[in-house]
Design an enzyme around this catalytic site. Structure first.
Site, PDB file in Angstrom:
ATOM      1  N   ASP A 146      48.702  -6.168  38.327  1.00  0.00           N
ATOM      2  CA  ASP A 146      47.515  -5.648  38.987  1.00  0.00           C
ATOM      3  C   ASP A 146      47.940  -5.049  40.332  1.00  0.00           C
ATOM      4  O   ASP A 146      49.017  -5.368  40.857  1.00  0.00           O
ATOM      5  CB  ASP A 146      46.515  -6.785  39.199  1.00  0.00           C
ATOM      6  N   ASP A 193      45.585  -4.260  43.530  1.00  0.00           N
ATOM      7  CA  ASP A 193      44.954  -4.813  44.721  1.00  0.00           C
ATOM      8  C   ASP A 193      45.072  -6.334  44.754  1.00  0.00           C
ATOM      9  O   ASP A 193      44.598  -7.018  43.853  1.00  0.00           O
ATOM     10  CB  ASP A 193      43.473  -4.410  44.776  1.00  0.00           C
TER      11      ASP A 193
END
Length: 262
Positions: free
Chosen positions: A17, A19
């Site tokens: 991922d 963020d």
């Protein structure tokens, strides 16, 4: 059996991922959501409105989800329905897409003024993984993923990018559905059972569990370790450097570029 990178020996690919895992932009996203929703809620309820909570509401309803899904999920938690509108709705339009575009406008302004910082431990970990032949992909609901990666000179660390732009083109549902992670594994030519998911969002944990991935690593930046385990993490760490031997990560030739550019 686990490797020196803290992963099962069967793992051949790492799906990250963006963020909160690679970059320190989760707090910027939360601030943009709060500014957006608080203005909207104030306009509806006046000074007695209940503000958006950057911890509880962000984690539960919007973190890790595609932008429009975040709007829908949070508003539903407050018993509010809005028309869907169109993806190109201006930021002042009272629609799901209009609110989402207002949030994105605020986010981009905050990124321009505050800049983007990476998590150095994550960059070292990715470089170490690539140096050992593991495949790598970035999987994010953000439509700004490529620009963010370029701003920290990290685009070269990922062979595959499945982000908000690609998901829209392929009509892939976002997290907590596993489809974006499954697409990344497929593009890398790796079975889900041989891929590890690295996520900080509860929706990302749900996606990792639903996709039957070989290993799901929860990254706890905000003190939600128990919740990450509840939502499907196999292991939770505060930083990806904690997964590997410190000496190994620090000794890579060329620092974070140890995996080489493509």
């Amino acid at each position: 059996m686990t490797s020196t990178l803290g992963l099962p020996e069967t793992i051949q690919a790492c799906l990250f991922d963006l963020d909160g895992v690679v970059t320190r932009t989760a707090v910027v996203h939360a601030a943009a959501w709060k500014e957006t929703f608080d203005a909207f809620l104030y306009a509806r309820g006046g000074k007695d409105f209940r503000p958006f909570d950057e911890a509880r509401d962000y984690d539960e309803y919007v973190d890790g989800r595609p932008r429009a899904d975040g709007v829908r999920t949070f508003l539903a938690s407050r018993g509010i329905e809005l028309p869907e509108g169109e993806p190109g709705d201006p930021p002042d339009v009272q629609s799901v897409h209009g609110l989402g575009n207002r949030k994105n406008e605020l986010l981009l302004e905050k990124i321009r003024t505050q800049g983007v910082r990476p998590y150095d431990g994550t960059l070292r970990y990715i470089a170490a993984a690539r140096a050992r032949g593991l495949r790598t992909a970035i999987v994010s609901s953000s439509a700004n993923t490529r620009d963010v990666l370029r701003s920290i000179d990290a685009e070269h660390l990922f062979e595959v990018r499945i982000d908000g732009v690609v998901a829209a083109e392929r009509k892939l549902p976002g997290k907590p559905r596993p489809d974006t992670f499954l697409a990344a594994a497929r593009d890398l030519g790796v079975e889900p059972a041989r891929a590890a998911v690295f996520e900080d969002a509860l929706a990302g944990m749900d996606a990792g569990r639903a996709g039957d991935f070989g290993y799901v690593v929860g990254v706890d930046r905000v003190g939600q370790s128990d919740a990450l385990y509840t939502h499907g993490a196999d292991i939770v760490v505060k930083d990806l450097a904690d997964l590997a031997e410190v000496g190994e990560l620090g000794g890579l030739p060329g620092g974070v570029d140890g995996g080489g550019r493509e």
